[in-house]
Scaffold this motif. Sequence first.
Motif, PDB file in Angstrom:
ATOM      1  N   TRP A 201       0.849  -1.192   0.000  1.00  0.00           N
ATOM      2  CA  TRP A 201       0.000   0.000   0.000  1.00  0.00           C
ATOM      3  C   TRP A 201       0.889   1.249   0.000  1.00  0.00           C
ATOM      4  N   SER A 202       0.299   2.370  -0.387  1.00  0.00           N
ATOM      5  CA  SER A 202       1.057   3.624  -0.425  1.00  0.00           C
ATOM      6  C   SER A 202       0.352   4.684   0.428  1.00  0.00           C
ATOM      7  N   GLN A 203       1.062   5.748   0.680  1.00  0.00           N
ATOM      8  CA  GLN A 203       0.458   6.869   1.402  1.00  0.00           C
ATOM      9  C   GLN A 203      -0.707   7.439   0.586  1.00  0.00           C
ATOM     10  N   GLU A 204      -0.606   7.394  -0.728  1.00  0.00           N
ATOM     11  CA  GLU A 204      -1.705   7.860  -1.585  1.00  0.00           C
ATOM     12  C   GLU A 204      -2.964   7.015  -1.367  1.00  0.00           C
ATOM     13  N   ASP A 205      -2.786   5.711  -1.100  1.00  0.00           N
ATOM     14  CA  ASP A 205      -3.929   4.853  -0.788  1.00  0.00           C
ATOM     15  C   ASP A 205      -4.617   5.330   0.488  1.00  0.00           C
ATOM     16  N   ILE A 206      -3.827   5.646   1.500  1.00  0.00           N
ATOM     17  CA  ILE A 206      -4.383   6.116   2.775  1.00  0.00           C
ATOM     18  C   ILE A 206      -5.077   7.456   2.559  1.00  0.00           C
ATOM     19  N   GLU A 207      -4.475   8.321   1.769  1.00  0.00           N
ATOM     20  CA  GLU A 207      -5.095   9.621   1.504  1.00  0.00           C
ATOM     21  C   GLU A 207      -6.404   9.460   0.736  1.00  0.00           C
ATOM     22  N   TRP A 208      -6.485   8.485  -0.172  1.00  0.00           N
ATOM     23  CA  TRP A 208      -7.746   8.232  -0.876  1.00  0.00           C
ATOM     24  C   TRP A 208      -8.817   7.807   0.127  1.00  0.00           C
ATOM     25  N   ILE A 209      -8.458   6.931   1.070  1.00  0.00           N
ATOM     26  CA  ILE A 209      -9.420   6.484   2.083  1.00  0.00           C
ATOM     27  C   ILE A 209      -9.904   7.677   2.901  1.00  0.00           C
ATOM     28  N   ILE A 210      -8.988   8.545   3.289  1.00  0.00           N
ATOM     29  CA  ILE A 210      -9.364   9.736   4.059  1.00  0.00           C
ATOM     30  C   ILE A 210     -10.336  10.587   3.251  1.00  0.00           C
TER      31      ILE A 210
END
Length: 184
Positions: free
Chosen positions: A41-50
């Motif tokens: 997973w990437s930080q961009e994945d976490i940001e998409w979830i947010i």
Amino acid sequence: MDLGRRILEQKEVLYAETEDLYEDEVAQLESLPTAFKEGTWSQEDIEWIIEWKVGKAFEKPVLRYFRNNDDAVIRDNIERAVHESNIRTKVESLTSLSGVGVPVASAILLFINPDRFTVIDERAWRVLYETGYLTQELSDDPTVEEYLIYLGACWALSNEYDVSLRALDMALWAFDTEDTITSD
């Protein structure tokens, strides 16, 4: 309106028809659990979830806080949430990140494992409260304890009506505030 399998299925369809990010959500639910499991997973994945959880009105301030976290701290806390067995510890690991409250932590957990976790939301909580599945109103700043209570109620309903947690979550979110709800 009764809270039963038939109405949950109808509301799930309504969610799919009205939620703007539904297709992206389905795609992410297909790929992110594997990415979390494999550590890709990437930080961009976490940001998409947010962004998915908080919506357009709040995404910029929440992301600004989230981006204040050190990349290594983000990775460590997400990995702890992925691999820890204790749910409280998972949530606390995520909420120790700047910009991540219990609702966002629950959304991250959903994408880590949609078969085990669901998203705490005031709309869904209100449905469960009005039908007697929850005995208290949701606080303005949901706590880990509230999430654990909510998750337990959702597990019970999922089993009672033989629907997936994700289907239940979508259905509860799609209930309109003008719906009259009774439990059957």
